[in-house]
Design an enzyme around this catalytic site. Structure first.
Site, PDB file in Angstrom:
ATOM      1  N   SER A 142       0.858  -1.181   0.000  1.00 39.30           N
ATOM      2  CA  SER A 142       0.000   0.000   0.000  1.00 39.30           C
ATOM      3  C   SER A 142       0.892   1.228   0.000  1.00 39.30           C
ATOM      4  O   SER A 142       2.062   1.159   0.391  1.00 39.30           O
ATOM      5  CB  SER A 142      -0.892   0.005   1.248  1.00 39.30           C
ATOM      6  N   TYR A 155      -1.724  -1.421  10.470  1.00 36.18           N
ATOM      7  CA  TYR A 155      -1.781  -1.591   9.010  1.00 36.18           C
ATOM      8  C   TYR A 155      -0.556  -0.960   8.351  1.00 36.18           C
ATOM      9  O   TYR A 155       0.098  -1.572   7.502  1.00 36.18           O
ATOM     10  CB  TYR A 155      -3.064  -0.968   8.465  1.00 36.18           C
TER      11      TYR A 155
END
Length: 329
Positions: A142, A155
């Site tokens: 990401s 995350y």
């Protein structure tokens, strides 16, 4: 060997990027092995894949935190189709909240799925690929693996780890003189998937997709291209590419920009939300879906239309200047 002859394993294939990626390879005629926790959603995804000419599918419900289950996934793929040409590590979960507010059990779960799940997948895939002498391992990270965010600490940590895993694996294969095996990392920007609705949330505010939002199909196309033309890392989405560039040139500025954007647009200022574990410990019910309802396709189309209109306007203006000469001439 064309993609029609490829065997592709996709984890997290029950929804979002994983499901879009499975369908993208099925569209090319590849044999697709779909893995995730939810059998019902995997079956629905496999049914969509099977509609494409030449595509073959295998559904293997798998908990990526279970190393043995992941080894069994690889074994079943080889038993069914004889080889594994591409392995896409994609299964991921998220937890939002102030650092002190996220329960440790949820913090650990995010790291277990997003980091150890990728470790298990990479070990299973590379074992097969080393025997074959060829293969492509693709890890979905990401942009928060380049510029972390507030409110999603585990995350961000996990996606930084995914980038580190890819880099270290490439280096190991290089020093060992291994050729024919590629390791690639994909860094998507905000993608229109059910990810945000399914995340654990302890912020007290509804989590929404931070604009600009791109379609999962865009990520899937990038993954398919990597198999044909492998690259170390690929960022998906112009906004993501701009942020990653900024993080290299002015990391402090990039952090400040991400902090403002996250607080302003990633958490609703109008809608409250109760504390929830999301789907961290119990998977969502139902057949799943590719999209999350954030308008990724529509917004991408609108952005392209706006850019095309701007370019057309600029071309017309340039034509007029060429015809009439510069102002004041």
């Amino acid at each position: 060997m064309g993609l029609r002859d490829h065997v592709v394993v996709v984890t997290g294939a029950s929804s979002g990027i994983g499901r879009a990626t499975a369908e993208a390879f099925a569209r090319k005629g590849s044999a697709v092995v779909l893995a995730a926790r939810r059998e019902e959603a995997l079956e629905a995804a496999a049914h969509a894949c099977a509609k494409h000419r030449g595509a073959r599918t295998l559904v293997v419900p798998t908990d990526m935190t279970d190393a043995k289950a992941v080894e069994d996934l690889a074994r079943r793929a080889v038993q069914e189709f004889g080889r594994i040409d591409v392995w896409v590590n994609n299964a991921a979960v998220n937890a939002f909240g102030r650092f002190e507010d996220v329960p440790l059990e949820d913090f650990r779960k995010v790291l277990d799925v997003n980091v150890m799940g990728y470790v298990h997948g990479a070990r299973a895939a590379l074992r097969v690929m080393r025997e074959q002498g060829t293969g492509t391992l693709i890890n979905i990270a990401s942009i928060v693996g380049a510029v972390a965010q507030p409110y999603s600490h585990p995350y961000g940590m996990s996606k930084h780890a995914v980038r580190g895993l890819g880099s270290s694996l490439r280096q190991q294969l290089r020093v060992e003189g291994v050729k024919g095996i590629e390791v690639c990392t994909v860094l998507p920007a905000t993608i229109d998937t059910p990810h945000f609705q399914q995340a654990a949330n302890y912020t007290g505010r509804k989590v929404v997709a931070m604009p600009p939002v791109y379609s999962p199909e865009r990520v899937a196309r990038a993954v398919v291209r990597l198999v044909r033309r492998p690259r170390r890392e690929v960022v998906v989405g112009p906004a993501g590419r701009a942020l990653v560039r900024q993080s290299r040139m002015a990391p402090g500025l990039a952090e400040r920009a991400m902090a403002r954007q996250t607080d302003k647009t990633h958490l609703s200022h109008d809608e409250e939300a109760p504390a929830t574990h999301g789907t961290l410990h119990v998977p969502a019910e139902g057949e799943g879906s590719v999209h999350g309802g954030w308008g990724g396709r529509r917004r991408t189309a609108l952005r392209r239309t706006a850019v095309a209109a701007a370019l057309a306007g600029a071309a017309v203006a340039a034509g007029r200047r060429a015809t009439h000469g510069p102002a004041g001439a």
